[in-house]
Design a protein around this motif. Sequence first.
Motif, PDB file in Angstrom:
ATOM      1  N   ILE A 107      52.091  54.677  40.796  1.00 37.64           N
ATOM      2  CA  ILE A 107      51.389  53.755  41.701  1.00 37.64           C
ATOM      3  C   ILE A 107      50.201  53.118  40.996  1.00 37.64           C
ATOM      4  CG2 ILE A 107      49.971  53.660  43.791  1.00 37.64           C
ATOM      5  CD1 ILE A 107      51.878  55.795  44.982  1.00 37.64           C
ATOM      6  N   ASP A 108      49.460  53.948  40.253  1.00 31.33           N
ATOM      7  CA  ASP A 108      48.306  53.436  39.509  1.00 31.33           C
ATOM      8  C   ASP A 108      48.758  52.429  38.460  1.00 31.33           C
ATOM      9  OD1 ASP A 108      45.519  53.400  38.840  1.00 31.33           O
ATOM     10  OD2 ASP A 108      46.000  54.611  37.060  1.00 31.33           O
ATOM     11  N   ALA A 109      49.850  52.749  37.765  1.00 31.48           N
ATOM     12  CA  ALA A 109      50.361  51.838  36.741  1.00 31.48           C
ATOM     13  C   ALA A 109      50.814  50.526  37.373  1.00 31.48           C
ATOM     14  CB  ALA A 109      51.514  52.492  35.981  1.00 31.48           C
ATOM     15  N   LYS A 110      51.487  50.591  38.514  1.00 26.29           N
ATOM     16  CA  LYS A 110      51.929  49.372  39.192  1.00 26.29           C
ATOM     17  C   LYS A 110      50.736  48.516  39.605  1.00 26.29           C
ATOM     18  CE  LYS A 110      56.420  50.901  40.927  1.00 26.29           C
ATOM     19  NZ  LYS A 110      57.238  51.210  42.097  1.00 26.29           N
ATOM     20  N   SER A 111      49.689  49.186  40.128  1.00 25.09           N
ATOM     21  CA  SER A 111      48.512  48.406  40.543  1.00 25.09           C
ATOM     22  C   SER A 111      47.839  47.779  39.319  1.00 25.09           C
ATOM     23  CB  SER A 111      47.530  49.273  41.321  1.00 25.09           C
ATOM     24  OG  SER A 111      46.927  50.224  40.483  1.00 25.09           O
ATOM     25  N   LYS A 112      47.783  48.502  38.197  1.00 23.67           N
ATOM     26  CA  LYS A 112      47.190  47.932  36.982  1.00 23.67           C
ATOM     27  C   LYS A 112      48.038  46.768  36.466  1.00 23.67           C
ATOM     28  CE  LYS A 112      44.652  51.975  35.406  1.00 23.67           C
ATOM     29  NZ  LYS A 112      44.505  53.011  34.377  1.00 23.67           N
ATOM     30  N   ILE A 113      49.366  46.946  36.557  1.00 30.56           N
ATOM     31  CA  ILE A 113      50.257  45.861  36.125  1.00 30.56           C
ATOM     32  C   ILE A 113      50.041  44.626  37.003  1.00 30.56           C
ATOM     33  CG2 ILE A 113      52.691  45.151  36.065  1.00 30.56           C
ATOM     34  CD1 ILE A 113      53.350  48.023  35.122  1.00 30.56           C
ATOM     35  N   GLU A 114      49.903  44.829  38.312  1.00 33.33           N
ATOM     36  CA  GLU A 114      49.679  43.715  39.233  1.00 33.33           C
ATOM     37  C   GLU A 114      48.361  43.020  38.928  1.00 33.33           C
ATOM     38  OE1 GLU A 114      50.589  40.979  41.953  1.00 33.33           O
ATOM     39  OE2 GLU A 114      51.936  42.581  41.321  1.00 33.33           O
ATOM     40  N   ILE A 115      47.309  43.826  38.660  1.00 33.48           N
ATOM     41  CA  ILE A 115      46.004  43.251  38.320  1.00 33.48           C
ATOM     42  C   ILE A 115      46.101  42.425  37.038  1.00 33.48           C
ATOM     43  CG2 ILE A 115      43.660  43.829  37.543  1.00 33.48           C
ATOM     44  CD1 ILE A 115      43.773  46.203  39.526  1.00 33.48           C
ATOM     45  N   GLU A 116      46.789  42.999  36.032  1.00 36.93           N
ATOM     46  CA  GLU A 116      46.945  42.281  34.766  1.00 36.93           C
ATOM     47  C   GLU A 116      47.780  41.018  34.964  1.00 36.93           C
ATOM     48  OE1 GLU A 116      45.613  42.746  31.680  1.00 36.93           O
ATOM     49  OE2 GLU A 116      44.359  44.240  32.672  1.00 36.93           O
ATOM     50  N   ILE A 121      47.956  35.230  35.187  1.00 39.46           N
ATOM     51  CA  ILE A 121      48.223  33.978  35.911  1.00 39.46           C
ATOM     52  C   ILE A 121      46.959  33.132  35.975  1.00 39.46           C
ATOM     53  CG2 ILE A 121      48.756  33.044  38.198  1.00 39.46           C
ATOM     54  CD1 ILE A 121      50.760  35.346  38.521  1.00 39.46           C
ATOM     55  N   LYS A 122      45.827  33.776  36.235  1.00 38.00           N
ATOM     56  CA  LYS A 122      44.543  33.057  36.315  1.00 38.00           C
ATOM     57  C   LYS A 122      44.213  32.428  34.966  1.00 38.00           C
ATOM     58  CE  LYS A 122      39.701  33.718  37.511  1.00 38.00           C
ATOM     59  NZ  LYS A 122      38.668  34.667  37.875  1.00 38.00           N
ATOM     60  N   GLU A 123      44.442  33.193  33.878  1.00 39.06           N
ATOM     61  CA  GLU A 123      44.168  32.649  32.542  1.00 39.06           C
ATOM     62  C   GLU A 123      45.083  31.464  32.245  1.00 39.06           C
ATOM     63  OE1 GLU A 123      44.439  35.761  29.644  1.00 39.06           O
ATOM     64  OE2 GLU A 123      42.676  36.802  30.414  1.00 39.06           O
ATOM     65  N   ILE A 124      46.360  31.613  32.670  1.00 37.15           N
ATOM     66  CA  ILE A 124      47.293  30.497  32.443  1.00 37.15           C
ATOM     67  C   ILE A 124      46.835  29.271  33.215  1.00 37.15           C
ATOM     68  CG2 ILE A 124      49.653  29.709  32.884  1.00 37.15           C
ATOM     69  CD1 ILE A 124      50.571  32.571  32.225  1.00 37.15           C
ATOM     70  N   LYS A 125      46.404  29.467  34.460  1.00 36.89           N
ATOM     71  CA  LYS A 125      45.914  28.344  35.264  1.00 36.89           C
ATOM     72  C   LYS A 125      44.696  27.705  34.611  1.00 36.89           C
ATOM     73  CE  LYS A 125      47.589  29.730  39.783  1.00 36.89           C
ATOM     74  NZ  LYS A 125      47.215  30.133  41.132  1.00 36.89           N
ATOM     75  N   GLU A 126      43.782  28.542  34.122  1.00 35.87           N
ATOM     76  CA  GLU A 126      42.597  28.008  33.461  1.00 35.87           C
ATOM     77  C   GLU A 126      43.002  27.216  32.220  1.00 35.87           C
ATOM     78  OE1 GLU A 126      40.071  31.381  32.731  1.00 35.87           O
ATOM     79  OE2 GLU A 126      39.491  31.546  34.838  1.00 35.87           O
ATOM     80  N   GLU A 127      43.993  27.760  31.510  1.00 35.87           N
ATOM     81  CA  GLU A 127      44.474  27.060  30.309  1.00 35.87           C
ATOM     82  C   GLU A 127      45.107  25.712  30.701  1.00 35.87           C
ATOM     83  OE1 GLU A 127      44.791  26.630  26.301  1.00 35.87           O
ATOM     84  OE2 GLU A 127      43.874  28.336  27.289  1.00 35.87           O
ATOM     85  N   VAL A 128      45.860  25.710  31.813  1.00 36.80           N
ATOM     86  CA  VAL A 128      46.467  24.474  32.292  1.00 36.80           C
ATOM     87  C   VAL A 128      45.387  23.467  32.665  1.00 36.80           C
ATOM     88  CG1 VAL A 128      47.825  23.459  34.175  1.00 36.80           C
ATOM     89  CG2 VAL A 128      48.643  25.502  33.008  1.00 36.80           C
ATOM     90  N   VAL A 129      44.331  23.973  33.330  1.00 34.09           N
ATOM     91  CA  VAL A 129      43.230  23.080  33.711  1.00 34.09           C
ATOM     92  C   VAL A 129      42.574  22.510  32.465  1.00 34.09           C
ATOM     93  CG1 VAL A 129      40.926  23.012  34.761  1.00 34.09           C
ATOM     94  CG2 VAL A 129      42.814  24.121  35.945  1.00 34.09           C
ATOM     95  N   ASP A 130      42.336  23.378  31.469  1.00 36.36           N
ATOM     96  CA  ASP A 130      41.714  22.918  30.221  1.00 36.36           C
ATOM     97  C   ASP A 130      42.595  21.881  29.529  1.00 36.36           C
ATOM     98  OD1 ASP A 130      39.505  24.514  30.592  1.00 36.36           O
ATOM     99  OD2 ASP A 130      40.221  26.139  29.277  1.00 36.36           O
ATOM    100  N   LEU A 131      43.907  22.157  29.517  1.00 36.44           N
ATOM    101  CA  LEU A 131      44.826  21.206  28.894  1.00 36.44           C
ATOM    102  C   LEU A 131      44.853  19.884  29.676  1.00 36.44           C
ATOM    103  CD1 LEU A 131      47.846  23.464  27.905  1.00 36.44           C
ATOM    104  CD2 LEU A 131      46.217  22.367  26.377  1.00 36.44           C
TER     105      LEU A 131
END
Length: 167
Positions: A107-116, A121-131
């Motif tokens: 359960i802890d691993a799944k929650s960490k995977i979800e957080i990551e 996704i947030k980093e990809i969105k930021e990268e898309v915004v930057d691009l």
Amino acid sequence: MDLLTPDLGTYIWSLFIFMTVLFVLKRFAWNPLLDFLEEREEDIANSLKMAESAKSDLEQIKDESQKILDQAKKEGKVIVIDSKQKAEDAANNILEKAKVKSDEFIIDAKSKIEIEKQRAIKEIKEEVVDLSIDLASKILQRNVKDDDNEKFIKSSLEAMNVDEAKS
């Protein structure tokens, strides 16, 4: 020939000596011997009774020892069975705890995977915004009309808002 036919005096003296010897033998030899033999017979009888008593006592002790041994075997079996049951219970308890820990870890691993995943996704969105901003700035550098620039920026922002709403 006198010896073959004794006279009456020799006969009486022989009889008297014989009786005296007989009396002395009876008094000092045979009676003590008979008393000794009777005592010996009584001792032997007492010894036989004691031997029989000892034999019966030994049989009782043997029976009691066998009962004690049987009881000890039964108790030993009970202890072994009880120990096996406790060991099985302990093993089951350890397995159950390990399963709970494993489930918690999963359960802890799944929650960490979800957080990551969300962070990625947030980093990809930021990268898309930057691009997008880089692309917009390059387009603007070409000297596009102001109206065209505004339309392009608005459409880009609307597209990003739609993407954010989907996630």
